[in-house]
Design an enzyme around this catalytic site. Structure first.
Site, PDB file in Angstrom:
ATOM      1  N   CYS A 247       0.822  -1.220   0.000  1.00  0.00           N
ATOM      2  CA  CYS A 247       0.000   0.000   0.000  1.00  0.00           C
ATOM      3  C   CYS A 247       0.855   1.268   0.000  1.00  0.00           C
ATOM      4  O   CYS A 247       0.383   2.342  -0.369  1.00  0.00           O
ATOM      5  CB  CYS A 247      -0.937   0.016   1.199  1.00  0.00           C
TER       6      CYS A 247
ATOM      7  N   ASN B  45     -10.212  -0.095   0.084  1.00  0.00           N
ATOM      8  CA  ASN B  45      -8.745  -0.010   0.112  1.00  0.00           C
ATOM      9  C   ASN B  45      -8.200  -0.475  -1.237  1.00  0.00           C
ATOM     10  O   ASN B  45      -8.277  -1.658  -1.559  1.00  0.00           O
ATOM     11  CB  ASN B  45      -8.228  -0.904   1.253  1.00  0.00           C
TER      12      ASN B  45
ATOM     13  N   HIS C 277      -3.288   7.119   2.917  1.00  0.00           N
ATOM     14  CA  HIS C 277      -3.715   5.846   2.340  1.00  0.00           C
ATOM     15  C   HIS C 277      -5.097   5.521   2.910  1.00  0.00           C
ATOM     16  O   HIS C 277      -5.329   5.629   4.112  1.00  0.00           O
ATOM     17  CB  HIS C 277      -2.703   4.757   2.697  1.00  0.00           C
TER      18      HIS C 277
HETATM   19  O1  UT7 Z   1      -3.514  -1.157   3.901  1.00  0.00           O
HETATM   20  C1  UT7 Z   1      -3.511  -1.733   5.175  1.00  0.00           C
HETATM   21  C2  UT7 Z   1      -4.474  -2.856   5.053  1.00  0.00           C
HETATM   22  N1  UT7 Z   1      -5.221  -3.299   6.153  1.00  0.00           N
HETATM   23  C3  UT7 Z   1      -5.839  -2.555   7.073  1.00  0.00           C
HETATM   24  O2  UT7 Z   1      -5.755  -1.375   7.175  1.00  0.00           O
HETATM   25  C4  UT7 Z   1      -6.711  -3.303   8.037  1.00  0.00           C
HETATM   26  C5  UT7 Z   1      -6.590  -2.820   9.443  1.00  0.00           C
HETATM   27  N2  UT7 Z   1      -7.535  -3.457  10.290  1.00  0.00           N
HETATM   28  C6  UT7 Z   1      -8.866  -3.208  10.229  1.00  0.00           C
HETATM   29  O3  UT7 Z   1      -9.292  -2.389   9.448  1.00  0.00           O
HETATM   30  C7  UT7 Z   1      -9.767  -3.916  11.201  1.00  0.00           C
HETATM   31  O4  UT7 Z   1      -8.989  -4.688  12.094  1.00  0.00           O
HETATM   32  C8  UT7 Z   1     -10.805  -4.828  10.502  1.00  0.00           C
HETATM   33  C9  UT7 Z   1     -11.821  -3.928   9.807  1.00  0.00           C
HETATM   34  C10 UT7 Z   1     -10.130  -5.729   9.512  1.00  0.00           C
HETATM   35  C11 UT7 Z   1     -11.540  -5.648  11.544  1.00  0.00           C
HETATM   36  O5  UT7 Z   1     -12.136  -4.827  12.506  1.00  0.00           O
HETATM   37  P1  UT7 Z   1     -11.979  -5.175  14.055  1.00  0.00           P
HETATM   38  O6  UT7 Z   1     -12.801  -4.211  14.788  1.00  0.00           O
HETATM   39  O7  UT7 Z   1     -10.502  -5.177  14.349  1.00  0.00           O
HETATM   40  O8  UT7 Z   1     -12.631  -6.603  14.148  1.00  0.00           O
HETATM   41  P2  UT7 Z   1     -11.982  -7.973  14.633  1.00  0.00           P
HETATM   42  O9  UT7 Z   1     -10.990  -8.465  13.652  1.00  0.00           O
HETATM   43  O10 UT7 Z   1     -11.543  -7.797  16.060  1.00  0.00           O
HETATM   44  O11 UT7 Z   1     -13.237  -8.905  14.607  1.00  0.00           O
HETATM   45  C12 UT7 Z   1     -14.351  -8.692  15.429  1.00  0.00           C
HETATM   46  C13 UT7 Z   1     -15.395  -9.709  15.058  1.00  0.00           C
HETATM   47  C14 UT7 Z   1     -14.848 -11.133  14.935  1.00  0.00           C
HETATM   48  O12 UT7 Z   1     -15.827 -11.993  15.440  1.00  0.00           O
HETATM   49  P3  UT7 Z   1     -15.646 -12.648  16.879  1.00  0.00           P
HETATM   50  O13 UT7 Z   1     -14.373 -13.420  16.822  1.00  0.00           O
HETATM   51  O14 UT7 Z   1     -15.591 -11.501  17.838  1.00  0.00           O
HETATM   52  O15 UT7 Z   1     -16.880 -13.492  17.024  1.00  0.00           O
HETATM   53  C15 UT7 Z   1     -14.739 -11.344  13.443  1.00  0.00           C
HETATM   54  O16 UT7 Z   1     -14.857 -12.698  13.074  1.00  0.00           O
HETATM   55  O17 UT7 Z   1     -15.938  -9.384  13.763  1.00  0.00           O
HETATM   56  C16 UT7 Z   1     -15.901 -10.561  12.945  1.00  0.00           C
HETATM   57  N3  UT7 Z   1     -15.778 -10.156  11.556  1.00  0.00           N
HETATM   58  C17 UT7 Z   1     -16.832  -9.849  10.804  1.00  0.00           C
HETATM   59  N4  UT7 Z   1     -18.146  -9.825  11.045  1.00  0.00           N
HETATM   60  C18 UT7 Z   1     -18.969  -9.449  10.057  1.00  0.00           C
HETATM   61  C19 UT7 Z   1     -14.647 -10.022  10.828  1.00  0.00           C
HETATM   62  N5  UT7 Z   1     -14.964  -9.620   9.580  1.00  0.00           N
HETATM   63  C20 UT7 Z   1     -16.306  -9.509   9.536  1.00  0.00           C
HETATM   64  C21 UT7 Z   1     -17.204  -9.133   8.528  1.00  0.00           C
HETATM   65  N6  UT7 Z   1     -18.515  -9.118   8.830  1.00  0.00           N
HETATM   66  N7  UT7 Z   1     -16.816  -8.777   7.294  1.00  0.00           N
END
Ligand code: UT7
Length: 325
Positions: A113, A282, A252
Site C-alpha cells: 500500500c 482499500n 492511504h
Molecule cells: O492497507 C492496510 C491494510 N489493512 C488494514 O488497514 C486493516 C486494518 N484493520 C482493520 O481495518 C480492522 O482490524 C478490521 C476492519 C479488519 C476488523 O475490525 P476489528 O474491529 O478489528 O474486528 P476484529 O478483527 O476484532 O473482529 C471482530 C469480530 C470477529 O468476530 P468474533 O471473533 O468476535 O466473534 C470477526 O470474526 O468481527 C468478525 N468479523 C466480521 N463480522 C462481520 C470479521 N470480519 C467480519 C465481517 N462481517 N466482514
C-alpha cells in the site's frame, strides 16, 4: 533547488460497483458491520478489459491529457502495484507499449500500500539528478483477483483502481521537499500474499496457503495508527513545520477508524484530511493517487499549499511525504 512537481493527475476506476448489500449475499456479514468497522460502503471491481495495466493506462492517458505532455516525451514509467496480471513483464512495460511511450524505460515497484509514496520519493530523486526528466508514476491494483472471496475478514475491504501523476523538475519553490520512509520485514506475516505455488518441488513450502491476501487486522490496525503518526510528526519536526502548516493531508485509504485516530492524534482539523474510502475501499498502491486526482478535480489542492501524504501497508512498509502543491 530543483524539486519534482506534479504537472497533472489522472485516475481510472472499474465500472462495476460492489456494495455492502452485495457482500451480504456472498459471506456472513452486514452493511452495518462493514460501515461501522471500516467506513467502506462500495468498492469497484474490475471486469473484462479492466486488467491492472488497462486501468493503469487509462489513468495515465488522463494525466497526460490534462498536462499536454506527449507519451513520447516520457523518460520513465514507474508502476507501484502488488496485483499485476503477469509477474513478467512488469505492468509498467505494458503501459509503455499501450501509450507508445517509446523513449521511456519502465519498471514496477512493490511496497504494497506504500508503493505510490515510495515511488514518489524515487521519482523525486531521479528528478533532482536530471531536472528535465518527465516521469509517469502510477499506482494500480486489481486486488479483486487476489482476495479470498470466502474470507469475510479481508474480502470486504479491498477494491480495484488506478491513479497516475506526471512529474518533472521545477525551481519555483513547489514540489516534493521531504519524506520519511520505513520498513519492518520482521512483521511480514501481519499482511501478506503468496506467489503461485512453486513448480520446483524443492522450493515447495509447507506453509503455502494460496495466492491471496491474508491479514491480522487487529495488529495491522494498531501498527498503522502509531507508525503513521510517528512518520508524520518526525517529518514535520525535521522541516520545522507543525500540523497547522498543512493545507491537506492525503492518507492511504484503508479504514475510517484508522484515519480518525490518526487525525485526532495529529490534531488535524476535519477539513484538512481527504477521505474517499467509502466509495472505493482499500485500493492499496492506487489509493493515494486516486485520492490525489479526486482532490485535485474537486479544487481541494491549492497552489502553494503544503500537501502531506501518509501511508501504511504490508512489509511492513510505511511513511510520509511532503510537497508544496
Ligand atoms: O492497507 C492496510 C491494510 N489493512 C488494514 O488497514 C486493516 C486494518 N484493520 C482493520 O481495518 C480492522 O482490524 C478490521 C476492519 C479488519 C476488523 O475490525 P476489528 O474491529 O478489528 O474486528 P476484529 O478483527 O476484532 O473482529 C471482530 C469480530 C470477529 O468476530 P468474533 O471473533 O468476535 O466473534 C470477526 O470474526 O468481527 C468478525 N468479523 C466480521 N463480522 C462481520 C470479521 N470480519 C467480519 C465481517 N462481517 N466482514
Amino acid at each position: 533547488m530543483t524539486k519534482a512537481v506534479i504537472l497533472g493527475t489522472g485516475s481510472c476506476l472499474p465500472e462495476r460497483t460492489l456494495t455492502n448489500a452485495d457482500l451480504e449475499q456472498m459471506v456472513e456479514t452486514s452493511d452495518e458491520w462493514i460501515t461501522s468497522r471500516t467506513g467502506i460502503r462500495n468498492r469497484r471491481i474490475a471486469g473484462k478489459n479492466e486488467q491492472n495495466y488497462q486501468l493503469a493506462t487509462r489513468a495515465a492517458r488522463r494525466a497526460l491529457a490534462v498536462t499536454g505532455v506527449d507519451a513520447e516525451e516520457l523518460d520513465l514509467i514507474i508502476v507501484a502495484t502488488i496485483s499485476s496480471h503477469m509477474i513478467m513483464p512488469s505492468t509498467a512495460c505494458f503501459v509503455q507499449a499501450e501509450l507508445g511511450a517509446v523513449n521511456a524505460f519502465a519498471y514496477d515497484i512493490n511496497a504494497a500500500c506504500a508503493g505510490f509514496t515510495y515511488g514518489l520519493d524515487l521519482a523525486s530523486n531521479y528528478i533532482q539528478n536530471r531536472p528535465d526528466m518527465k516521469i509517469l508514476l502510477i499506482g494500480a491494483e486489481t486486488l479483486s483477483a487476489r482476495v479470498n472471496w470466502e474470507d469475510r475478514n479481508t474480502c470486504v475491504l479491498f477494491g480495484d483502481g488506478a491513479g497516475a501523476v506526471i512529474l518533472t523538475g521545477s525551481n519555483d519553490g513547489r514540489g516534493v521537499f521531504g519524506s520519511s520512509l520505513h520498513a519492518d520485514g520482521k512483521l511480514w506475516n501481519l499482511l501478506c500474499m503468496d506467489s503461485p505455488e512453486s513448480l520446483n518441488p524443492e522450493l515447495r513450502r509447507d506453509d503455502w496457503q494460496g495466492a491471496h491476501i491474508r491479514m491480522n487486522g487487529v495488529d495491522i490496525f494498531k501498527h498503522a495508527v502509531r507508525l503513521m503518526e510517528d512518520a508524520v510528526t518526525s517529518l514535520l519536526r525535521k522541516h520545522d513545520l507543525t500540523i497547522n502548516d498543512i493545507g491537506l493531508m492525503i492518507p492511504h485509504q484503508a479504514n475510517i477508524r484508522i484515519l480518525k485516530n490518526l487525525k485526532e492524534r495529529l490534531g488535524l482539523p476535519e477539513d484538512k484530511i481527504f477521505i474517499n474510502l467509502s466509495q472505493y475501499g482499500n485500493t492499496s498502491a492506487a489509493s493515494i493517487p486516486i485520492a490525489l486526482d479526486e482532490a485535485h478535480r474537486l479544487g481541494r489542492l491549492v497552489r502553494g499549499d503544503i500537501v502531506l501524504l501518509c501511508t501504511f501497508g504490508g512489509g511492513l512498509t510505511w511513511g510520509s511525504l511532503l510537497m508544496r502543491w
